[in-house]
Design a protein around this motif. Structure first.
Motif, PDB file in Angstrom:
ATOM      1  N   GLU A  76       0.832  -1.206   0.000  1.00 41.86           N
ATOM      2  CA  GLU A  76       0.000   0.000   0.000  1.00 41.86           C
ATOM      3  C   GLU A  76       0.868   1.259   0.000  1.00 41.86           C
ATOM      4  O   GLU A  76       2.023   1.212   0.426  1.00 41.86           O
ATOM      5  CB  GLU A  76      -0.922  -0.030   1.219  1.00 41.86           C
ATOM      6  N   PRO A  77       0.335   2.375  -0.489  1.00 41.67           N
ATOM      7  CA  PRO A  77      -1.003   2.563  -1.065  1.00 41.67           C
ATOM      8  C   PRO A  77      -1.064   2.026  -2.497  1.00 41.67           C
ATOM      9  O   PRO A  77      -0.167   2.289  -3.301  1.00 41.67           O
ATOM     10  CB  PRO A  77      -1.197   4.075  -1.028  1.00 41.67           C
ATOM     11  N   PHE A  78      -2.128   1.314  -2.809  1.00 42.80           N
ATOM     12  CA  PHE A  78      -2.221   0.652  -4.095  1.00 42.80           C
ATOM     13  C   PHE A  78      -2.494   1.627  -5.239  1.00 42.80           C
ATOM     14  O   PHE A  78      -2.306   1.281  -6.404  1.00 42.80           O
ATOM     15  CB  PHE A  78      -3.318  -0.411  -4.054  1.00 42.80           C
ATOM     16  N   ALA A 129      -8.239  -1.992  -6.186  1.00 39.78           N
ATOM     17  CA  ALA A 129      -7.531  -1.501  -5.006  1.00 39.78           C
ATOM     18  C   ALA A 129      -8.282  -1.864  -3.729  1.00 39.78           C
ATOM     19  O   ALA A 129      -7.671  -2.253  -2.727  1.00 39.78           O
ATOM     20  CB  ALA A 129      -7.343   0.009  -5.104  1.00 39.78           C
ATOM     21  N   ARG A 132      -7.809  -5.503  -2.755  1.00 40.83           N
ATOM     22  CA  ARG A 132      -6.476  -5.866  -2.290  1.00 40.83           C
ATOM     23  C   ARG A 132      -6.189  -5.409  -0.870  1.00 40.83           C
ATOM     24  O   ARG A 132      -5.190  -5.832  -0.282  1.00 40.83           O
ATOM     25  CB  ARG A 132      -5.418  -5.294  -3.240  1.00 40.83           C
ATOM     26  N   THR A 133      -7.017  -4.523  -0.325  1.00 42.13           N
ATOM     27  CA  THR A 133      -6.799  -4.061   1.035  1.00 42.13           C
ATOM     28  C   THR A 133      -7.216  -5.123   2.043  1.00 42.13           C
ATOM     29  O   THR A 133      -7.916  -6.082   1.714  1.00 42.13           O
ATOM     30  CB  THR A 133      -7.596  -2.778   1.309  1.00 42.13           C
ATOM     31  N   TYR A 236     -13.467   2.650  -2.836  1.00 40.44           N
ATOM     32  CA  TYR A 236     -12.133   2.646  -2.237  1.00 40.44           C
ATOM     33  C   TYR A 236     -11.952   3.796  -1.253  1.00 40.44           C
ATOM     34  O   TYR A 236     -11.470   3.601  -0.132  1.00 40.44           O
ATOM     35  CB  TYR A 236     -11.072   2.726  -3.337  1.00 40.44           C
ATOM     36  N   ARG A 240     -11.631   3.392   2.773  1.00 37.71           N
ATOM     37  CA  ARG A 240     -10.424   3.785   3.503  1.00 37.71           C
ATOM     38  C   ARG A 240     -10.781   4.664   4.708  1.00 37.71           C
ATOM     39  O   ARG A 240     -10.140   4.586   5.751  1.00 37.71           O
ATOM     40  CB  ARG A 240      -9.498   4.556   2.573  1.00 37.71           C
TER      41      ARG A 240
END
Length: 244
Positions: A76-78, A129, A132-133, A236, A240
């Motif tokens: 990250e960050p992606f 993104a 993937r987190t 996203y 976040r």
């Protein structure tokens, strides 16, 4: 393509996003790349841009490039490579205009339309993104389900502000329900995510519904996929803030 048909297909595509996220990162990235290509194919027709083949190529390269950049980014960050992809796509838009042999009529409209299309398709990479987190699968599924339900509600015979409020409310409720059931999410985060998605769906419905270009299949395909692509970056960002 009628409003009902587009709304149903948008809901279906959003559901496929949830399924792809559940299966794994690779299917999600591949499906997002396909959506970017679909929008790239229809966006110039939807906006009536003068140089359609060149515009489609630039937008498609930007969308697929954004998905690829985020997919192969380590750690990250992606999204850290996304600005570079967008910048290169904008540069490619100017190169495309230089290669035009039609007198470059409506130059400003062409450039601005291509740049806007690039930003739209690059937004689809937000789904990748998010997936993937940590705990991102639940985030993607919640956002996709809220989008699917909100898109389906658009077909109800309710117009004006009442229809918009109903769409937003139902999407928020769907997000809350999904947040209560999906691991890694909670009711409040799901409701706020659904609220944001509902506002986006209602806004896009008002923005594109009466365009005459929607009578053409490429434009209609771009319009039905558009809410899904734009929602990617929204999910996203909201994820976040609310989920971490």
């Amino acid at each position: 393509m009628s409003l009902t048909t587009r709304a149903v297909w948008t809901a279906f595509v959003a559901t496929l996003i949830a399924v792809a996220a559940y299966v794994g990162e690779t299917p999600l990235a591949a499906f997002c790349a396909v959506l970017a290509v679909v929008v790239a194919f229809g966006w110039p027709v939807l906006l009536g841009l003068p140089s359609r083949p060149g515009a489609s190529v630039v937008i498609g390269v930007g969308g697929v490039g954004a998905v690829a950049a985020i997919t192969f980014t380590r750690g990250e960050p992606f999204l850290r490579e996304l600005p570079a992809v967008v910048a290169l796509s904008i540069l490619l838009a100017f190169v495309s205009e230089l290669l035009r042999t039609d007198g470059r009529e409506r130059l400003l409209e062409s450039v601005s339309g291509v740049v806007a299309g690039t930003l739209v398709v690059a937004s689809v990479a937000g789904w990748v993104a998010s997936g993937r987190t940590s705990g991102g699968t639940g985030l993607v599924i919640t956002g996709a389900l809220a989008l699917a339900v909100g898109s389906a509600v658009v077909v109800l015979p309710i117009s004006g502000w009442i229809g918009a409020f109903v769409t937003v409310g139902v999407a928020a409720g769907a997000g809350a329900g999904a947040g209560a059931l999906v691991p890694g999410m909670d009711v409040v985060a799901g409701a706020l995510l659904g609220l944001a998605v509902g506002v986006l769906v209602a806004s896009l419905h008002v923005l594109f519904d009466r365009l005459r270009a929607l009578r053409k299949l490429p434009a209609a395909l771009a319009a039905l996929v558009l809410p899904v692509t734009v929602t990617g970056i929204l999910v996203y960002v909201v994820g976040r803030v609310l989920v971490g």
